[in-house]
Design a protein around this motif. Structure first.
Motif, short mmCIF file in Angstrom:
data_model
loop_
_atom_site.label_atom_id
_atom_site.label_comp_id
_atom_site.label_asym_id
_atom_site.label_seq_id
_atom_site.Cartn_x
_atom_site.Cartn_y
_atom_site.Cartn_z
N ALA A 156 0.86 -1.18 0.00
CA ALA A 156 0.00 0.00 0.00
C ALA A 156 0.90 1.23 0.00
N ILE A 157 1.10 1.82 -1.16
CA ILE A 157 2.02 2.94 -1.30
C ILE A 157 1.24 4.24 -1.43
N ASN A 158 1.39 5.09 -0.42
CA ASN A 158 0.71 6.39 -0.38
C ASN A 158 -0.80 6.26 -0.54
N SER A 159 -1.37 5.20 0.01
CA SER A 159 -2.82 5.02 -0.11
C SER A 159 -3.55 5.10 1.23
N LEU A 160 -2.88 4.78 2.33
CA LEU A 160 -3.56 4.88 3.62
C LEU A 160 -3.96 6.31 3.96
N GLU A 161 -3.19 7.28 3.46
CA GLU A 161 -3.53 8.69 3.73
C GLU A 161 -4.83 9.11 3.05
N TRP A 162 -5.27 8.30 2.11
CA TRP A 162 -6.48 8.62 1.36
C TRP A 162 -7.67 7.79 1.82
N THR A 163 -7.59 7.27 3.04
CA THR A 163 -8.71 6.53 3.62
C THR A 163 -9.26 7.28 4.82
N GLU A 164 -10.53 7.07 5.08
CA GLU A 164 -11.18 7.78 6.18
C GLU A 164 -10.73 7.27 7.54
N HIS A 165 -10.50 5.95 7.64
CA HIS A 165 -10.12 5.34 8.92
C HIS A 165 -8.89 4.45 8.72
N PRO A 166 -7.68 5.03 8.75
CA PRO A 166 -6.47 4.24 8.51
C PRO A 166 -6.32 3.03 9.42
N LEU A 167 -6.74 3.13 10.67
CA LEU A 167 -6.63 1.99 11.58
C LEU A 167 -7.51 0.84 11.10
N LYS A 168 -8.70 1.15 10.65
CA LYS A 168 -9.60 0.12 10.14
C LYS A 168 -8.98 -0.57 8.93
N PRO B 43 -0.75 -14.91 9.08
CA PRO B 43 0.18 -14.66 10.19
C PRO B 43 1.62 -14.87 9.72
N GLY B 44 2.47 -13.92 10.04
CA GLY B 44 3.83 -13.97 9.56
C GLY B 44 4.01 -13.34 8.19
N GLY B 45 2.89 -12.97 7.56
CA GLY B 45 2.93 -12.33 6.26
C GLY B 45 3.43 -10.89 6.37
N LYS B 46 3.71 -10.29 5.23
CA LYS B 46 4.33 -8.97 5.20
C LYS B 46 3.39 -7.92 4.62
N ALA B 47 3.65 -6.68 5.03
CA ALA B 47 2.95 -5.53 4.46
C ALA B 47 3.98 -4.44 4.20
N CYS B 48 4.09 -4.04 2.94
CA CYS B 48 4.98 -2.94 2.56
C CYS B 48 4.12 -1.70 2.41
N ILE B 49 4.34 -0.73 3.28
CA ILE B 49 3.46 0.44 3.33
C ILE B 49 4.29 1.72 3.23
N GLY B 50 3.94 2.56 2.26
CA GLY B 50 4.61 3.84 2.07
C GLY B 50 3.73 4.97 2.58
N ILE B 51 4.30 5.82 3.42
CA ILE B 51 3.58 6.97 3.98
C ILE B 51 4.29 8.24 3.52
N LEU B 52 3.53 9.20 3.01
CA LEU B 52 4.11 10.46 2.59
C LEU B 52 4.78 11.16 3.76
N GLY B 53 5.99 11.66 3.53
CA GLY B 53 6.70 12.38 4.56
C GLY B 53 6.28 13.84 4.62
N PRO B 54 6.79 14.58 5.60
CA PRO B 54 6.41 15.98 5.79
C PRO B 54 6.75 16.89 4.61
#
Length: 228
Positions: free
Chosen positions: A116-128, A139-150
């Motif tokens: 998920a690259i620069n996509s969580l910032e475009w969701t209403e509830h990132p925790l959900k 379980p044990g699987g991976k998640a590659c997540i990109g968050i926009l920096g300041p």
């Protein structure tokens, strides 16, 4: 304001931006801010793994994953993006669906990894969304997540919230996301930063992680699902 519907507004926005995004995505993945993501991903996720590309956009990142030997399913809120992703990946077996990252139409433990690259910032509830990713990744699987920096220019999309306007960009700092993930059964196993040219002159290797995140254009995490 009372009639604001995040899902509808987000879908409309990205339908409108689809041509603009499509014109830039190849350069970003091949030579720009996203060029190191797939090599980074390959270090931690075995070839032929089943991968869910969340917020796949026009599917260029999915194409790079498929070319690297992964079985890819892409999800995006925008019908136009899904259409472009399907066309771009017509010569591989990747699949694309229009869907909400907060309510994914997949079974538990269906995937080995997610991106998920620069996509969580475009969701209403990132925790959900983070919990949904955890549900579909084994379980044990991976998640590659990109968050926009300041220092990322797209953060201007959230500025109008300061005037009380409803916006669909949920500004989140890399360190906030890291804490959120850590508190919710994800373990950080690696990370790297992407910087603007002005920052490349700085001795980032000698700076603390928090300072490097503070001057980053984007911060990319590799997380492991440790929820039993």
């Amino acid at each position: 304001m009372g009639n604001f519907n995040w899902a509808e507004e987000s879908s409309r926005l990205w339908d409108e931006k689809s041509n603009f995004w499509n014109s830039r995505s190849q350069e970003m993945w091949e030579n720009g801010s996203r060029k190191e993501i797939i090599p980074f991903f390959q270090k931690f996720v075995d070839e032929q793994a089943m991968v869910c590309d969340l917020g796949c956009g026009d599917g260029y990142g999915s194409l790079k994953l498929a070319q690297s030997g992964y079985a890819v399913t892409g999800v995006d809120f925008s019908e136009e993006m899904v259409h472009k992703a399907t066309l771009l990946n017509s010569e591989n077996n990747s699949k694309f669906i229009k869907g909400d990252m907060a309510e994914l139409p997949f079974s538990e433990n269906q995937f080995d990894a997610a991106m998920a690259i620069n996509s969580l910032e475009w969701t209403e509830h990132p925790l959900k969304v983070l919990k949904e990713i955890q549900r579909i990744v084994n379980p044990g699987g991976k998640a590659c997540i990109g968050i926009l920096g300041p220092t990322a220019a797209p953060r201007v999309n959230s500025y109008r919230r300061l005037y009380g306007e409803q916006v669909v960009c949920n500004t989140m700092m890399p360190w906030e996301f890291e804490q959120l993930a850590t508190e919710n059964h994800w373990r950080k196993i690696s990370e790297f930063g992407v910087y603007k040219r002005e920052s490349e002159q700085l001795p980032t290797g000698s700076l603390s992680s928090s300072i490097r995140q503070a001057i980053s254009f984007m911060w990319v995490f590799m997380l492991e699902n440790i929820k039993e």
